[in-house]
Design a protein around this motif. Structure first.
Motif, PDB file in Angstrom:
ATOM      1  N   ALA B  33       0.808  -1.221   0.000  1.00 19.58           N
ATOM      2  CA  ALA B  33       0.000   0.000   0.000  1.00 19.58           C
ATOM      3  C   ALA B  33       0.842   1.274   0.000  1.00 19.58           C
ATOM      4  CB  ALA B  33      -0.925   0.011   1.216  1.00 19.58           C
ATOM      5  N   GLY B  35       3.579   1.441  -1.982  1.00 13.15           N
ATOM      6  CA  GLY B  35       4.306   1.465  -3.260  1.00 13.15           C
ATOM      7  C   GLY B  35       5.636   0.731  -3.222  1.00 13.15           C
ATOM      8  N   VAL B  62      -0.762   3.041  -7.160  1.00 10.13           N
ATOM      9  CA  VAL B  62      -0.833   3.196  -5.695  1.00 10.13           C
ATOM     10  C   VAL B  62      -0.726   4.662  -5.285  1.00 10.13           C
ATOM     11  CG1 VAL B  62       0.425   2.823  -3.538  1.00 10.13           C
ATOM     12  CG2 VAL B  62       0.041   0.918  -5.088  1.00 10.13           C
ATOM     13  N   MET B  63       0.273   5.355  -5.816  1.00  8.96           N
ATOM     14  CA  MET B  63       0.550   6.697  -5.303  1.00  8.96           C
ATOM     15  C   MET B  63      -0.556   7.693  -5.637  1.00  8.96           C
ATOM     16  SD  MET B  63       3.115   6.241  -3.444  1.00  8.96           S
ATOM     17  CE  MET B  63       3.883   7.830  -3.051  1.00  8.96           C
ATOM     18  N   LEU B  64      -1.178   7.507  -6.802  1.00  7.91           N
ATOM     19  CA  LEU B  64      -2.254   8.415  -7.200  1.00  7.91           C
ATOM     20  C   LEU B  64      -3.633   7.853  -6.875  1.00  7.91           C
ATOM     21  CD1 LEU B  64      -0.888   9.379 -10.729  1.00  7.91           C
ATOM     22  CD2 LEU B  64      -0.432  10.493  -8.540  1.00  7.91           C
ATOM     23  N   GLY B  65      -3.696   6.563  -6.488  1.00 10.03           N
ATOM     24  CA  GLY B  65      -4.999   5.949  -6.258  1.00 10.03           C
ATOM     25  C   GLY B  65      -5.801   5.818  -7.547  1.00 10.03           C
ATOM     26  N   MET B  66      -5.103   5.699  -8.671  1.00 10.54           N
ATOM     27  CA  MET B  66      -5.737   5.637 -10.010  1.00 10.54           C
ATOM     28  C   MET B  66      -5.129   4.483 -10.791  1.00 10.54           C
ATOM     29  SD  MET B  66      -5.411   9.383 -11.750  1.00 10.54           S
ATOM     30  CE  MET B  66      -5.784  10.887 -10.861  1.00 10.54           C
ATOM     31  N   ARG B  74      -6.283  10.347 -18.463  1.00 11.19           N
ATOM     32  CA  ARG B  74      -5.902  11.680 -17.982  1.00 11.19           C
ATOM     33  C   ARG B  74      -4.711  12.228 -18.760  1.00 11.19           C
ATOM     34  NH1 ARG B  74      -6.988  14.153 -12.868  1.00 11.19           N
ATOM     35  NH2 ARG B  74      -6.539  16.344 -13.263  1.00 11.19           N
ATOM     36  N   VAL B  85       2.916  15.640 -12.975  1.00 10.70           N
ATOM     37  CA  VAL B  85       2.730  14.777 -11.802  1.00 10.70           C
ATOM     38  C   VAL B  85       3.848  13.741 -11.763  1.00 10.70           C
ATOM     39  CG1 VAL B  85       1.278  12.923 -10.874  1.00 10.70           C
ATOM     40  CG2 VAL B  85       0.253  15.098 -11.528  1.00 10.70           C
TER      41      VAL B  85
END
Lengths: 139, 139, 139, 139
Positions: B33, B35, B62-66, B74, B85
């Motif tokens: 969780a 990374g 993980v880091m962006l939750g995407m 995006r 980013v």
């Protein structure tokens, strides 16, 4: 060349040896002859940064052609030398025992990096894994 | 939390699915969780840089939750945004499908990154591995 | 100058505004006039990489003296320019709305960075926090 | 897991303890189990670089699973080892007291980093904050 099946066998034996010796949770990486990861496992309870340390040990071994014990001796003798060499690799080397060369017919084909317990015990389980997979280890 | 045994099961199933689908040699990483790598395998014949790509896919998820598909959408809409980013994370993200979130009870507990074939097929085998281990996948 | 109490007030109001607007979990950073963190909070449920994004938005605002919306417009007009500028700062800028300048008597004294929802909503809650703390906002 | 409210409580108590002990202005960060910031506050009068120092203390604690005092002892025994390990993390670790592990039911769930006064006093206020929030501290 180390196949993925051989790399996995090295990790399985190294981990089993660690349990047999009662060691702390271990993290084990196998790198190829170019210093690039083939396989990695981090045991439950190990801290999250263990990949970087395991890789740093194995990476220095492959890139310099020197196992961790030799790197450590060199670092103690000539700290500025190993520091500078490390800088040339972006600081990624961890020059202590536990970075063990993997040889086949006398040629370096990769390295195993182990972290989690004392450096000498880390090196011992790496050697066990490498030899069980039919390769020669230089710790 | 993903245990090492669960991470290894995800990799085993993802790889088996890849063989079943006749895919190119795959590389599969499982991150926690935060990374950080739990387990990684690179199949024979895969190019040496595959760890960085697999990790980059999973790390961004993980880091962006995407998941990768959302990052890709995006990036296509606002290339400068995803580029920037990525820079904020030292350029380590690879914002394409194949970075798949692992959820437990609706909470992100890690991510799987797969590389080797087309991004969509990479994502499909990641999902197969995650679900077989009893977790929810978001690709 | 922004005191810690003022920075905390900005964060408290920005977060309250986010809840009032029904936004996703937010992460809010306040930087000083040199671009250095004074205070940060990441709401439960936000992804772990949100500090870097929030800081990237606020950091670009302070370092360039341009709020996020102006950076974004510039990035759309001249992508190579903003890309190159970002490189000069080690890639740490995130040039989109949500990086809001904080002014006192017309002088920039810091910036607030918000991430979690759409960039425009992120910017709106940053403005609310800055104004509630008695400063002028430039979004 | 540490919630934001718990992180803020740790910071509030650590800062109150610092005032009670008459310490210099403090900076306090709380990181999650992956080493990512949850909350940060820098007291008025602290120098601008304090975020990096606070985070470096807490980050090393989480990533290595070793509180600052253990890292320091190790750095004194084997300076080249801790230097090299630090390099493997991009030089981000600050291996001195003031990086304190946060445990819940015996498992590391994050770390608190404090900087501003002597390292031992920094560690003492971190412990006070962690315990007041109902967690176990390992300094």
């Amino acid at each position: 060349m180390i196949t993925l099946d051989e790399a996995r066998a090295m990790i399985a034996v190294a981990r089993a040896k660690g349990r047999e010796m009662g060691l702390n949770p271990l993290s084990v990486v196998v790198l190829d002859a170019g210093g690039h990861p083939l396989a990695f496992e981090r045991e439950d309870g190990a801290s999250p940064g263990r990949f970087e340390i395991a890789r740093g040990k194995a990476y220095g071994a492959v890139m310099l052609g020197m196992p961790g014990s030799v790197q450590k001796a060199r670092a103690e003798e000539q700290p500025f030398f190993m520091g500078a060499v490390n800088g040339a690799f972006g600081g990624r080397l961890v020059p202590v025992p536990g970075g063990v060369l993997v040889l086949q017919d006398g040629v370096v084909v990769g390295a195993v990096g182990v972290t989690g317990d004392t450096s000498d015990k880390d090196a011992a389980v790496a050697v066990a894994g490498i030899e069980a997979a039919g390769f020669e280890a230089r710790a």
